[in-house]
Scaffold this motif. Structure first.
Motif, PDB file in Angstrom:
ATOM      1  N   ALA A  78       0.845  -1.192   0.000  1.00  0.00           N
ATOM      2  CA  ALA A  78       0.000   0.000   0.000  1.00  0.00           C
ATOM      3  C   ALA A  78       0.879   1.241   0.000  1.00  0.00           C
ATOM      4  CB  ALA A  78      -0.907  -0.013   1.228  1.00  0.00           C
ATOM      5  N   SER A  79       0.485   2.232  -0.774  1.00  0.00           N
ATOM      6  CA  SER A  79       1.257   3.471  -0.838  1.00  0.00           C
ATOM      7  C   SER A  79       1.172   4.200   0.504  1.00  0.00           C
ATOM      8  CB  SER A  79       0.720   4.366  -1.954  1.00  0.00           C
ATOM      9  OG  SER A  79      -0.652   4.652  -1.722  1.00  0.00           O
ATOM     10  N   PRO A  80       2.233   4.876   0.912  1.00  0.00           N
ATOM     11  CA  PRO A  80       2.214   5.605   2.194  1.00  0.00           C
ATOM     12  C   PRO A  80       1.116   6.675   2.206  1.00  0.00           C
ATOM     13  CG  PRO A  80       4.452   5.421   1.349  1.00  0.00           C
ATOM     14  CD  PRO A  80       3.552   4.965   0.238  1.00  0.00           C
ATOM     15  N   ASN A  81       0.300   6.642   3.245  1.00  0.00           N
ATOM     16  CA  ASN A  81      -0.766   7.631   3.377  1.00  0.00           C
ATOM     17  C   ASN A  81      -1.073   7.783   4.869  1.00  0.00           C
ATOM     18  OD1 ASN A  81      -3.598   8.707   3.587  1.00  0.00           O
ATOM     19  ND2 ASN A  81      -3.371   8.765   1.367  1.00  0.00           N
ATOM     20  N   PRO A  82      -0.662   8.885   5.488  1.00  0.00           N
ATOM     21  CA  PRO A  82      -0.824   9.058   6.939  1.00  0.00           C
ATOM     22  C   PRO A  82      -2.270   8.953   7.412  1.00  0.00           C
ATOM     23  CG  PRO A  82       0.656  10.718   6.036  1.00  0.00           C
ATOM     24  CD  PRO A  82       0.043  10.020   4.861  1.00  0.00           C
ATOM     25  N   ILE A  83      -3.207   9.473   6.634  1.00  0.00           N
ATOM     26  CA  ILE A  83      -4.614   9.461   7.061  1.00  0.00           C
ATOM     27  C   ILE A  83      -5.151   8.033   7.094  1.00  0.00           C
ATOM     28  CG2 ILE A  83      -6.952  10.201   6.460  1.00  0.00           C
ATOM     29  CD1 ILE A  83      -5.732  12.719   5.229  1.00  0.00           C
ATOM     30  N   LEU A  84      -4.933   7.303   6.016  1.00  0.00           N
ATOM     31  CA  LEU A  84      -5.422   5.928   5.952  1.00  0.00           C
ATOM     32  C   LEU A  84      -4.668   5.033   6.942  1.00  0.00           C
ATOM     33  CD1 LEU A  84      -5.834   5.451   2.085  1.00  0.00           C
ATOM     34  CD2 LEU A  84      -7.554   6.120   3.780  1.00  0.00           C
ATOM     35  N   LEU A 103     -13.220   8.787   4.333  1.00  0.00           N
ATOM     36  CA  LEU A 103     -11.781   8.776   4.039  1.00  0.00           C
ATOM     37  C   LEU A 103     -11.525   9.175   2.598  1.00  0.00           C
ATOM     38  CD1 LEU A 103     -10.828   5.468   5.921  1.00  0.00           C
ATOM     39  CD2 LEU A 103     -10.128   7.786   6.553  1.00  0.00           C
ATOM     40  N   SER A 104     -12.454   8.807   1.718  1.00  0.00           N
ATOM     41  CA  SER A 104     -12.318   9.184   0.310  1.00  0.00           C
ATOM     42  C   SER A 104     -12.301  10.706   0.163  1.00  0.00           C
ATOM     43  CB  SER A 104     -13.460   8.583  -0.507  1.00  0.00           C
ATOM     44  OG  SER A 104     -13.448   9.053  -1.840  1.00  0.00           O
ATOM     45  N   LYS A 105     -13.160  11.389   0.907  1.00  0.00           N
ATOM     46  CA  LYS A 105     -13.215  12.851   0.845  1.00  0.00           C
ATOM     47  C   LYS A 105     -11.966  13.480   1.458  1.00  0.00           C
ATOM     48  CE  LYS A 105     -18.276  12.928   1.054  1.00  0.00           C
ATOM     49  NZ  LYS A 105     -19.466  13.336   1.862  1.00  0.00           N
ATOM     50  N   GLN A 106     -11.465  12.855   2.550  1.00  0.00           N
ATOM     51  CA  GLN A 106     -10.296  13.424   3.226  1.00  0.00           C
ATOM     52  C   GLN A 106      -9.027  13.289   2.393  1.00  0.00           C
ATOM     53  OE1 GLN A 106      -9.774  12.377   7.461  1.00  0.00           O
ATOM     54  NE2 GLN A 106     -11.851  11.536   7.399  1.00  0.00           N
ATOM     55  N   THR A 107      -8.913  12.175   1.673  1.00  0.00           N
ATOM     56  CA  THR A 107      -7.664  11.884   0.950  1.00  0.00           C
ATOM     57  C   THR A 107      -7.714  12.284  -0.517  1.00  0.00           C
ATOM     58  OG1 THR A 107      -8.445   9.629   0.466  1.00  0.00           O
ATOM     59  CG2 THR A 107      -7.132   9.950   2.479  1.00  0.00           C
ATOM     60  N   GLY A 108      -8.910  12.495  -1.053  1.00  0.00           N
ATOM     61  CA  GLY A 108      -9.022  12.771  -2.475  1.00  0.00           C
ATOM     62  C   GLY A 108      -9.002  11.518  -3.323  1.00  0.00           C
ATOM     63  N   ARG A 112     -13.170   3.299  -4.525  1.00  0.00           N
ATOM     64  CA  ARG A 112     -12.488   2.076  -4.959  1.00  0.00           C
ATOM     65  C   ARG A 112     -11.005   2.091  -4.571  1.00  0.00           C
ATOM     66  NH1 ARG A 112     -13.232  -1.335  -9.323  1.00  0.00           N
ATOM     67  NH2 ARG A 112     -11.837  -3.133  -9.110  1.00  0.00           N
ATOM     68  N   GLN A 113     -10.362   3.253  -4.684  1.00  0.00           N
ATOM     69  CA  GLN A 113      -8.957   3.361  -4.320  1.00  0.00           C
ATOM     70  C   GLN A 113      -8.746   3.170  -2.821  1.00  0.00           C
ATOM     71  OE1 GLN A 113      -8.255   7.216  -6.118  1.00  0.00           O
ATOM     72  NE2 GLN A 113      -6.909   6.316  -7.681  1.00  0.00           N
ATOM     73  N   VAL A 114      -9.666   3.686  -2.012  1.00  0.00           N
ATOM     74  CA  VAL A 114      -9.576   3.487  -0.557  1.00  0.00           C
ATOM     75  C   VAL A 114      -9.740   2.018  -0.218  1.00  0.00           C
ATOM     76  CG1 VAL A 114     -10.637   4.019   1.672  1.00  0.00           C
ATOM     77  CG2 VAL A 114     -10.373   5.821  -0.038  1.00  0.00           C
ATOM     78  N   GLN A 115     -10.719   1.363  -0.868  1.00  0.00           N
ATOM     79  CA  GLN A 115     -10.916  -0.066  -0.634  1.00  0.00           C
ATOM     80  C   GLN A 115      -9.665  -0.848  -1.011  1.00  0.00           C
ATOM     81  OE1 GLN A 115     -14.360  -0.714  -3.095  1.00  0.00           O
ATOM     82  NE2 GLN A 115     -15.780  -0.566  -1.356  1.00  0.00           N
ATOM     83  N   ARG A 116      -9.065  -0.508  -2.132  1.00  0.00           N
ATOM     84  CA  ARG A 116      -7.861  -1.199  -2.577  1.00  0.00           C
ATOM     85  C   ARG A 116      -6.703  -0.974  -1.603  1.00  0.00           C
ATOM     86  NH1 ARG A 116      -7.179   1.030  -7.323  1.00  0.00           N
ATOM     87  NH2 ARG A 116      -8.333  -0.567  -8.475  1.00  0.00           N
ATOM     88  N   TRP A 117      -6.583   0.252  -1.108  1.00  0.00           N
ATOM     89  CA  TRP A 117      -5.501   0.544  -0.164  1.00  0.00           C
ATOM     90  C   TRP A 117      -5.614  -0.322   1.086  1.00  0.00           C
ATOM     91  CZ3 TRP A 117      -4.392   1.841   4.761  1.00  0.00           C
ATOM     92  CH2 TRP A 117      -3.123   2.358   5.028  1.00  0.00           C
ATOM     93  N   PHE A 118      -6.827  -0.397   1.639  1.00  0.00           N
ATOM     94  CA  PHE A 118      -7.009  -1.202   2.851  1.00  0.00           C
ATOM     95  C   PHE A 118      -6.778  -2.682   2.570  1.00  0.00           C
ATOM     96  CE2 PHE A 118      -8.887   2.570   4.693  1.00  0.00           C
ATOM     97  CZ  PHE A 118      -8.573   2.443   6.034  1.00  0.00           C
ATOM     98  N   ARG A 119      -7.164  -3.159   1.394  1.00  0.00           N
ATOM     99  CA  ARG A 119      -6.910  -4.563   1.041  1.00  0.00           C
ATOM    100  C   ARG A 119      -5.415  -4.828   0.972  1.00  0.00           C
ATOM    101  NH1 ARG A 119      -5.588  -6.267  -3.726  1.00  0.00           N
ATOM    102  NH2 ARG A 119      -6.501  -4.494  -4.821  1.00  0.00           N
ATOM    103  N   GLN A 120      -4.687  -3.955   0.295  1.00  0.00           N
ATOM    104  CA  GLN A 120      -3.243  -4.129   0.177  1.00  0.00           C
ATOM    105  C   GLN A 120      -2.562  -4.017   1.538  1.00  0.00           C
ATOM    106  OE1 GLN A 120      -2.224  -1.080  -2.659  1.00  0.00           O
ATOM    107  NE2 GLN A 120      -2.812  -2.315  -4.439  1.00  0.00           N
ATOM    108  N   ARG A 121      -3.063  -3.128   2.369  1.00  0.00           N
ATOM    109  CA  ARG A 121      -2.461  -2.956   3.704  1.00  0.00           C
ATOM    110  C   ARG A 121      -2.713  -4.173   4.578  1.00  0.00           C
ATOM    111  NH1 ARG A 121      -0.001  -2.886   7.401  1.00  0.00           N
ATOM    112  NH2 ARG A 121       0.595  -1.222   8.846  1.00  0.00           N
TER     113      ARG A 121
END
Length: 381
Positions: A78-84, A103-108, A112-121
């Motif tokens: 997962a790419s580095p993202n302090p909020i997530l 989280l989608s609104k906070q990170t831009g 789908r990208q937020v879901q993918r980030w959490f899956r990868q993490r």
């Protein structure tokens, strides 16, 4: 005051039947009996196991994994993202749909990208297949050696063939050298498992495993102190009888040897049920909890020892349920047995399935008799 408290805790009437006590366990006439100080040897034994395990996993398990074809899938980090990352570590590893949208609104990011980030993490935290193979190989080796060594130690003993003999001349039963080493090695191994619990593969029955390890250590240690050694050796043998089969099935599972895994797991399930749900309660617990009532009046040590056995029996019933669920899954012709206790690595399709389930109306495509129109447009990735 402390000496008085010690005398009260170790009073003969608490740990022994009437007419017996700690004086019966004093060495005499060349006969040696178990002593409390003997248990200190467990800690260097446990330390040796931890060192040997590291050497074994690197020099034997890794080449064996390569020989059997164990391969790890390439994982995308997962790419580095302090909020997530903050949400993942402090709140939830599996955020709700509303949290994902926030989280989608906070990170831009898109949903789908937020879901993918959490899956990868989540996948990053899961142990690799190779790591699980190394652990299974180590446990397989120990349980296999321990079972056949224990069988060699007990096969010629009268209480192996007649469990009632565990009480013959109790507690004045001298300690045999083979019993000493059998106890120290088994107890040292379980203490090493407690020491390594932070680094071992975490499974869904993690809490039950901890309870099992603690109960086993208390059981082995207590049986040593009060010279329930004959019963203790039988208990250890019964538990080792099926464990090496389970670990070998997991090894072939990780290697992708589907038919071999299923065959071994079937044998394991049969041996587990026979030893843990038939022999253990109807032979061993009977010999330690029912038969003694014909010989002695009850005492606290009797209840404490058999209480620990009941704890183990409850865990056996729990694990039997998991085993039967796995057996049922592959009986109709599924490809391979999956360990019910292990988390599966998530894929891209898991996000799509989750999204469909979250957005699907409770009444299917119709809600209250009307077609649901979806005019919302999702952001593109």
């Amino acid at each position: 005051m402390l000496s008085r408290l010690s005398e009260l805790i170790w009073a003969d009437w608490i740990w022994f039947p009437e007419g017996h006590g700690w004086d019966d366990l004093k060495d005499h006439d060349g006969k040696i009996f178990p002593k409390t100080r003997d248990l200190w040897a467990v800690f260097p034994v446990a330390l040796c196991f931890l060192v040997i395990r590291q050497i074994f996993e690197q020099t034997i398990a890794l080449p064996l994994a390569s020989l059997l074809g164990v391969r790890d899938k390439h994982r995308i980090c997962a790419s580095p993202n302090p909020i997530l990352e903050s949400h993942f570590c402090s709140k939830s590893k599996r955020p709700t749909q509303s949290s994902i949208e926030g989280l989608s609104k906070q990170t831009g990011f898109s949903v789908r990208q937020v879901q993918r980030w959490f899956r990868q993490r989540r996948n990053q935290d899961r142990p690799s297949k190779l790591r699980k193979f190394q652990e299974a190989s180590w446990r397989f080796t120990f349980y296999l050696v321990a079972f056949f060594a224990g069988l060699a130690v007990l096969i010629d003993k009268p209480w192996f063939h007649d469990v009632k003999m565990v009480w013959e001349n109790f507690p004045k039963m001298p300690l045999l050298p083979s019993q000493y080493w059998y106890y120290m090695i088994e107890l040292g191994f379980y203490v090493s498992l407690v020491f390594s619990v932070a680094s071992d593969v975490k499974r869904k029955d993690f809490k039950e495993q901890i309870v099992h390890h603690v109960a086993t250590i208390l059981l082995i240690g207590f049986s040593w102190l009060v010279n329930y050694i004959r019963a203790g050796t039988l208990i250890m043998l019964v538990h080792d009888a099926s464990d090496y089969l389970m670990e070998s099935a997991k090894m072939f599972n990780y290697a992708g040897w589907k038919r071999t895994c299923n065959c071994i797991f079937t044998v394991f399930a049969a041996v587990f049920i026979i030893t843990r749900l038939i022999i253990f309660p109807f032979w061993i617990i009977y010999a330690t909890g029912v038969y003694p009532l014909t010989l002695y009046s009850t005492f606290f040590g009797f209840y404490f020892f058999n209480g620990l056995l009941v704890v183990l029996l409850v865990l056996h019933i729990f694990w039997t349920g998991l085993i039967l669920r796995m057996v049922i899954k592959f009986l109709p012709g599924n490809d391979i047995v999956e360990d019910e206790r292990s988390d599966k690595e998530e894929t891209e399709s898991d996000d799509e399935d989750d999204g469909e389930q979250r957005k699907k109306p409770k009444n299917g495509h119709m809600q209250n008799g009307h077609v649901v129109l979806n005019n919302n447009h999702r952001k593109t990735d």
